[in-house]
Design a protein around this motif. Structure first.
Motif, short mmCIF file in Angstrom:
data_model
loop_
_atom_site.label_atom_id
_atom_site.label_comp_id
_atom_site.label_asym_id
_atom_site.label_seq_id
_atom_site.Cartn_x
_atom_site.Cartn_y
_atom_site.Cartn_z
N THR A 192 0.82 -1.22 0.00
CA THR A 192 0.00 0.00 0.00
C THR A 192 0.85 1.27 0.00
OG1 THR A 192 -0.27 -0.25 2.41
CG2 THR A 192 -2.06 -1.03 1.01
N ASN A 193 2.09 1.19 0.42
CA ASN A 193 2.97 2.36 0.27
C ASN A 193 3.27 2.63 -1.21
OD1 ASN A 193 4.48 -0.10 0.36
ND2 ASN A 193 6.35 1.01 0.82
N PHE A 194 3.45 1.58 -1.99
CA PHE A 194 3.73 1.72 -3.42
C PHE A 194 2.47 2.12 -4.19
CE2 PHE A 194 4.85 -0.52 -7.60
CZ PHE A 194 5.67 0.51 -8.04
N ASP A 195 1.30 1.78 -3.66
CA ASP A 195 0.05 2.16 -4.32
C ASP A 195 -0.15 3.67 -4.31
OD1 ASP A 195 -0.79 -0.45 -4.89
OD2 ASP A 195 -1.77 -0.68 -2.94
N GLN A 196 0.35 4.36 -3.31
CA GLN A 196 0.04 5.77 -3.11
C GLN A 196 0.96 6.73 -3.87
OE1 GLN A 196 -0.71 6.79 1.15
NE2 GLN A 196 -0.32 4.62 1.48
N VAL A 197 2.20 6.31 -4.15
CA VAL A 197 3.20 7.27 -4.61
C VAL A 197 3.08 7.60 -6.09
CG1 VAL A 197 4.87 6.63 -2.84
CG2 VAL A 197 4.87 5.40 -5.02
N ASN A 198 3.71 8.71 -6.49
CA ASN A 198 3.81 9.04 -7.90
C ASN A 198 4.59 7.94 -8.62
OD1 ASN A 198 2.47 11.50 -7.65
ND2 ASN A 198 4.35 12.59 -7.12
N ASN A 199 4.07 7.53 -9.77
CA ASN A 199 4.63 6.44 -10.57
C ASN A 199 4.50 5.09 -9.89
OD1 ASN A 199 5.44 8.09 -12.80
ND2 ASN A 199 7.17 8.80 -11.57
N GLY A 200 3.56 4.98 -8.95
CA GLY A 200 3.24 3.69 -8.34
C GLY A 200 2.18 2.96 -9.14
N THR A 201 1.46 2.04 -8.51
CA THR A 201 0.54 1.17 -9.24
C THR A 201 -0.54 1.93 -9.98
OG1 THR A 201 -0.73 0.85 -7.21
CG2 THR A 201 0.91 -0.82 -7.72
N ALA A 202 -1.13 2.95 -9.33
CA ALA A 202 -2.23 3.68 -9.98
C ALA A 202 -1.72 4.55 -11.12
CB ALA A 202 -2.96 4.53 -8.94
N ASP A 203 -0.60 5.22 -10.91
CA ASP A 203 -0.06 6.08 -11.97
C ASP A 203 0.30 5.27 -13.22
OD1 ASP A 203 -0.11 8.81 -11.43
OD2 ASP A 203 1.52 8.66 -10.01
N VAL A 204 0.81 4.07 -13.03
CA VAL A 204 1.16 3.25 -14.19
C VAL A 204 -0.09 2.96 -15.03
CG1 VAL A 204 1.99 0.98 -14.94
CG2 VAL A 204 3.22 2.23 -13.16
N LEU A 205 -1.21 2.65 -14.37
CA LEU A 205 -2.47 2.43 -15.10
C LEU A 205 -2.90 3.70 -15.83
CD1 LEU A 205 -4.85 0.31 -12.82
CD2 LEU A 205 -3.74 -0.38 -14.95
N ALA A 206 -2.80 4.83 -15.14
CA ALA A 206 -3.17 6.11 -15.77
C ALA A 206 -2.29 6.39 -16.98
CB ALA A 206 -3.06 7.23 -14.74
N GLN A 207 -1.01 6.07 -16.88
CA GLN A 207 -0.09 6.29 -18.00
C GLN A 207 -0.40 5.36 -19.17
OE1 GLN A 207 3.59 5.67 -15.90
NE2 GLN A 207 3.32 7.53 -14.68
N VAL A 236 -11.89 9.41 -16.51
CA VAL A 236 -11.73 8.00 -16.13
C VAL A 236 -10.96 7.92 -14.81
CG1 VAL A 236 -10.75 5.77 -16.79
CG2 VAL A 236 -11.73 7.28 -18.54
N ALA A 237 -11.40 7.03 -13.94
CA ALA A 237 -10.69 6.74 -12.69
C ALA A 237 -10.10 5.34 -12.78
CB ALA A 237 -11.62 6.85 -11.49
N VAL A 238 -8.93 5.15 -12.18
CA VAL A 238 -8.25 3.85 -12.18
C VAL A 238 -7.68 3.57 -10.79
CG1 VAL A 238 -7.64 3.97 -14.63
CG2 VAL A 238 -6.04 4.82 -12.92
N LEU A 239 -7.69 2.29 -10.42
CA LEU A 239 -7.04 1.86 -9.18
C LEU A 239 -6.71 0.38 -9.32
CD1 LEU A 239 -7.96 2.88 -5.57
CD2 LEU A 239 -7.32 0.53 -6.09
#
Length: 267
Positions: free
Chosen positions: A106-121, A183-186
């Protein structure tokens, strides 16, 4: 780069202190490898198959001494370790073969270029911000704008071709020709964020592990819910992390080929 230096760099980016109370980020097994040159096998879930892959790579002459995983090996308090038990076997093999296991969840989920940002990218979202802010500059999920907008049909095709989920589920009665802009991603299990997504103005929410009534909840909230599966929505972040590690010119870096979805669909 030594393992201790790699972990120090990572923890400055994604501090384990930011994890949720129920989570278990950081070292799972550290068999005395901190001062060794880093040889990393990156995976989504640390399983016996991944450990065997690491051992085989090591036996074939590659320097592999760290499994860097997104999901924790140990979630709950472990009262015993025994042979024949999956966690016990992982720990036993880690010490025998001198292979550490480290987790960033969950620490990696929150940061810039973490799990969510990769999906957004991957979806090329613009003007991106967290669905839920946890502290300045950090948060869960991402919401952004498609420029140009796509029809829902085109967006689903883009998700299918980019993430390659074995099964793609979306809200019933959704108009495939409706225009989608926000669009939202998680990545991973994001159904608990449906009400937060509804406040962002997003019309589509890409996540995974959604139950029957959560599709109803999304429809009632005016959101088209898209479930691409846990593996498909988080594995891309592991690939991006392996590429980041590779840029450090480590002794060895590889993305695991033995990560498993744990699900199979009969077509």
């Amino acid at each position: 780069m030594k393992i201790t230096d790699l972990i120090s760099w990572f923890e400055e980016w994604a501090n384990p202190a930011w994890q949720e109370k129920w989570d278990n980020c950081g070292w799972q097994v550290e068999p005395g490898v901190l001062n060794d040159d880093a040889g990393v096998l990156v995976c989504l879930t640390p399983t016996l198959a991944v450990m065997q892959e690491a051992i085989e790579l090591k036996n074939s002459g590659h320097l592999v001494n760290l499994i860097f995983a997104h999901h924790p090996l140990i979630f709950n308090g472990t009262k015993s370790l025994r042979t024949g038990d999956a966690i016990g076997e992982m720990v036993r093999l880690a010490f025998i073969h001198n292979i550490g296991i480290y987790t960033a969840h969950t620490n990696f989920d929150q940061v810039n270029n973490g799990t969510a940002d990769v999906l957004a990218q991957i979806l090329k979202l613009q003007d991106v911000s967290p669905i839920v802010n946890t502290q300045p500059g950090l948060g869960y999920g991402r919401v952004g704008v498609l420029q140009p907008g796509l029809s829902l049909r085109e967006l689903l095709k883009k998700i299918q071709s980019s993430l390659k989920p074995p099964n793609l589920i979306f809200s019933p009665n959704a108009d495939l020709d409706v225009s989608v802009e926000k669009v939202a991603v998680l990545g991973g299990s994001g159904a608990s964020f449906i009400q937060s997504v509804s406040k962002t103005g997003a019309t589509v929410y890409l996540t995974s592990d959604c139950k029957f009534h959560q599709f109803q909840e999304s429809r009632d909230a005016g959101i088209i819910l898209v479930d691409a599966g846990h593996y498909a929505t988080e594995r891309p972040a592991c690939e991006a992390l392996a590429a980041k590690f590779d840029s450090f010119n480590l002794a060895f870096v590889q993305l695991s080929s033995q990560d498993e979805d744990f699900r199979q669909f009969f077509l």
